[in-house]
Design a protein around this motif. Structure first.
Motif, PDB file in Angstrom:
ATOM      1  N   VAL A 171       0.867  -1.179   0.000  1.00 16.62           N
ATOM      2  CA  VAL A 171       0.000   0.000   0.000  1.00 16.62           C
ATOM      3  C   VAL A 171       0.901   1.225   0.000  1.00 16.62           C
ATOM      4  O   VAL A 171       1.817   1.337   0.812  1.00 16.62           O
ATOM      5  CB  VAL A 171      -0.912   0.008   1.238  1.00 16.62           C
ATOM      6  CG1 VAL A 171      -1.759   1.286   1.264  1.00 16.62           C
ATOM      7  CG2 VAL A 171      -1.788  -1.224   1.250  1.00 16.62           C
ATOM      8  N   THR A 173       1.168   5.263   0.471  1.00 17.06           N
ATOM      9  CA  THR A 173       0.484   6.430   1.027  1.00 17.06           C
ATOM     10  C   THR A 173       1.457   7.597   1.129  1.00 17.06           C
ATOM     11  O   THR A 173       2.684   7.406   1.058  1.00 17.06           O
ATOM     12  CB  THR A 173      -0.074   6.148   2.436  1.00 17.06           C
ATOM     13  OG1 THR A 173       1.015   6.153   3.376  1.00 17.06           O
ATOM     14  CG2 THR A 173      -0.778   4.803   2.493  1.00 17.06           C
ATOM     15  N   SER A 174       0.932   8.785   1.329  1.00 15.64           N
ATOM     16  CA  SER A 174       1.796   9.922   1.616  1.00 15.64           C
ATOM     17  C   SER A 174       2.368   9.758   3.020  1.00 15.64           C
ATOM     18  O   SER A 174       1.853   8.972   3.832  1.00 15.64           O
ATOM     19  CB  SER A 174       1.013  11.233   1.514  1.00 15.64           C
ATOM     20  OG  SER A 174      -0.004  11.268   2.498  1.00 15.64           O
ATOM     21  N   HIS A 177      -0.224  10.600   5.731  1.00 14.32           N
ATOM     22  CA  HIS A 177      -1.534   9.966   5.630  1.00 14.32           C
ATOM     23  C   HIS A 177      -1.851   9.227   6.937  1.00 14.32           C
ATOM     24  O   HIS A 177      -0.937   8.733   7.616  1.00 14.32           O
ATOM     25  CB  HIS A 177      -1.549   8.984   4.453  1.00 14.32           C
ATOM     26  CG  HIS A 177      -2.901   8.492   4.088  1.00 14.32           C
ATOM     27  ND1 HIS A 177      -3.506   7.432   4.732  1.00 14.32           N
ATOM     28  CD2 HIS A 177      -3.794   8.913   3.161  1.00 14.32           C
ATOM     29  CE1 HIS A 177      -4.701   7.226   4.217  1.00 14.32           C
ATOM     30  NE2 HIS A 177      -4.902   8.110   3.245  1.00 14.32           N
ATOM     31  N   HIS A 193     -10.382   4.261   2.046  1.00 12.73           N
ATOM     32  CA  HIS A 193      -9.754   5.515   1.605  1.00 12.73           C
ATOM     33  C   HIS A 193      -9.896   5.685   0.097  1.00 12.73           C
ATOM     34  O   HIS A 193     -10.121   4.722  -0.651  1.00 12.73           O
ATOM     35  CB  HIS A 193      -8.280   5.527   2.000  1.00 12.73           C
ATOM     36  CG  HIS A 193      -8.069   5.482   3.481  1.00 12.73           C
ATOM     37  ND1 HIS A 193      -8.004   6.612   4.260  1.00 12.73           N
ATOM     38  CD2 HIS A 193      -7.932   4.423   4.337  1.00 12.73           C
ATOM     39  CE1 HIS A 193      -7.819   6.273   5.529  1.00 12.73           C
ATOM     40  NE2 HIS A 193      -7.767   4.944   5.592  1.00 12.73           N
ATOM     41  N   VAL A 235      -0.302  10.191  -4.923  1.00  8.99           N
ATOM     42  CA  VAL A 235      -0.114   9.612  -3.595  1.00  8.99           C
ATOM     43  C   VAL A 235       0.736  10.535  -2.726  1.00  8.99           C
ATOM     44  O   VAL A 235       0.404  10.793  -1.563  1.00  8.99           O
ATOM     45  CB  VAL A 235       0.538   8.221  -3.708  1.00  8.99           C
ATOM     46  CG1 VAL A 235       0.938   7.702  -2.319  1.00  8.99           C
ATOM     47  CG2 VAL A 235      -0.405   7.234  -4.382  1.00  8.99           C
ATOM     48  N   ILE A 241      -4.570   6.936  -2.092  1.00 11.00           N
ATOM     49  CA  ILE A 241      -3.580   5.887  -1.878  1.00 11.00           C
ATOM     50  C   ILE A 241      -3.726   4.864  -3.001  1.00 11.00           C
ATOM     51  O   ILE A 241      -4.695   4.886  -3.754  1.00 11.00           O
ATOM     52  CB  ILE A 241      -3.739   5.213  -0.501  1.00 11.00           C
ATOM     53  CG1 ILE A 241      -5.082   4.458  -0.419  1.00 11.00           C
ATOM     54  CG2 ILE A 241      -3.625   6.244   0.613  1.00 11.00           C
ATOM     55  CD1 ILE A 241      -5.244   3.640   0.857  1.00 11.00           C
ATOM     56  N   THR A 242      -2.776   3.956  -3.088  1.00 10.64           N
ATOM     57  CA  THR A 242      -2.841   2.929  -4.131  1.00 10.64           C
ATOM     58  C   THR A 242      -2.104   1.689  -3.661  1.00 10.64           C
ATOM     59  O   THR A 242      -1.564   1.643  -2.544  1.00 10.64           O
ATOM     60  CB  THR A 242      -2.240   3.441  -5.456  1.00 10.64           C
ATOM     61  OG1 THR A 242      -2.597   2.544  -6.513  1.00 10.64           O
ATOM     62  CG2 THR A 242      -0.718   3.546  -5.387  1.00 10.64           C
ATOM     63  N   ILE A 255       7.077   8.680  -0.219  1.00  5.23           N
ATOM     64  CA  ILE A 255       5.900   7.823  -0.109  1.00  5.23           C
ATOM     65  C   ILE A 255       6.191   6.706   0.888  1.00  5.23           C
ATOM     66  O   ILE A 255       7.297   6.155   0.921  1.00  5.23           O
ATOM     67  CB  ILE A 255       5.531   7.224  -1.485  1.00  5.23           C
ATOM     68  CG1 ILE A 255       5.004   8.316  -2.425  1.00  5.23           C
ATOM     69  CG2 ILE A 255       4.493   6.115  -1.349  1.00  5.23           C
ATOM     70  CD1 ILE A 255       4.743   7.843  -3.838  1.00  5.23           C
TER      71      ILE A 255
END
Length: 293
Positions: A171, A173-174, A177, A193, A235, A241-242, A255
């Motif tokens: 996953v 995310t910043s 996050h 999210h 992101v 998110i991804t 990230i």
């Protein structure tokens, strides 16, 4: 009529007599004479003017012999070129590797390996087709490429394959996050999210949608793009998110990469069709990738 007989006719013309031609061909003169006679019989014509040969010095062809010799020279030249080309391919001095790869591998896994392969085999041409895993599968099935890197789920009985990599899906995310402070992320947390996703045709998108369906959840898709750098920017800025392969995230991306709980791995295979044996160039490429995973 065969290639050997055409070579015998050409040698007759080049060396001017049965005796000299037989010596150069390293065969007995009677064997050469019989070869030419069989050629004449198969065509139903006389190729060598044997009466003229008795009266004058040197060998003479009939009109039919002259015409056949013109064709023979062209055929023998093409055969020589074909033999030379095939030898070069066998020695990996010539050839082309056509391979379809998923976008993330094309951008983050393959570049250094492709350059190293090209350095080792400078005579080989690399044709790389980048897209989703479904694109790679389709191109292999339709024989638009000779090799494709596909998921284990896409393997079919008509394929031969080797495991290339088994990479963890994470996953992304910043750094600020809400999930960034965790050590792992469950699928339920992930789908709570907003998401940036690949478009249809990418395994990651299909996998995420399948997981959401199994959990009876509706993904919150905020962005769709196949541009990996754009996905990382979205992101990084905290807009969504991804999930990507772990290799995609670098220390300079700003990230956070978190494993799923339980962990999820994507097994990728390098595959080709059984009915189309790999060329020498393709075999060298497959062996090189497997040696440099």
């Amino acid at each position: 009529m065969d290639i050997k007989q055409l070579k015998h006719l050409d040698a007759l013309v080049r060396y001017g007599s049965f005796t000299r031609a037989a010596e150069k061909l390293n065969i007995a003169q009677p064997a050469l004479s019989q070869s030419i006679k069989r050629l004449e019989q198969s065509l139903g014509v006389t190729l060598v003017d044997r009466r003229q040969r008795k009266q004058e010095s040197g060998l003479k062809l009939t009109a039919e012999g002259e015409t056949l010799h013109q064709h023979a020279m062209l055929i023998l030249k093409q055969v020589q070129q074909a033999e030379s080309h095939i030898r070069s391919m066998a020695q990996l001095a010539l050839g082309e590797v056509r391979v379809a790869v998923p976008g993330m591998l094309g951008s983050f896994y393959l570049p250094s390996r492709l350059m190293a392969f090209r350095h080792k085999y400078p005579g080989l041409k690399l044709s790389l087709f980048e897209g989703g895993t479904r694109d790679a599968l389709r191109m292999l099935e339709q024989q638009e490429v000779d090799i494709a890197i596909i998921t284990a789920q896409d393997l079919k009985p008509e394929f031969d394959s080797k495991v290339l990599i088994n990479e963890q899906m994470v996953v992304a995310t910043s750094l600020d996050h809400p999930l960034a402070e965790q050590t792992s992320v469950t699928l339920e947390q992930f789908f709570n999210h907003e998401l940036v996703m690949f478009k249809r045709g990418y395994y990651h998108r299909e996998w995420m949608l399948q997981q959401a369906e199994a959990l009876e959840l509706t993904p919150k898709i905020a962005f769709e793009t196949n541009l990996i750098n754009l996905i990382k920017q979205v992101v990084n800025q905290g807009y969504a998110i991804t999930t990507v392969l772990e290799m995609v995230i670098t220390p300079n991306d700003g990230i956070r990469a978190l494993p799923f709980s339980p962990p999820v791995y994507l097994e990728l295979h390098i595959a080709w069709k059984k009915q189309r044996p790999l060329s020498q160039a393709d075999q060298a490429f497959v062996a090189f990738l497997l040696e440099n995973t």
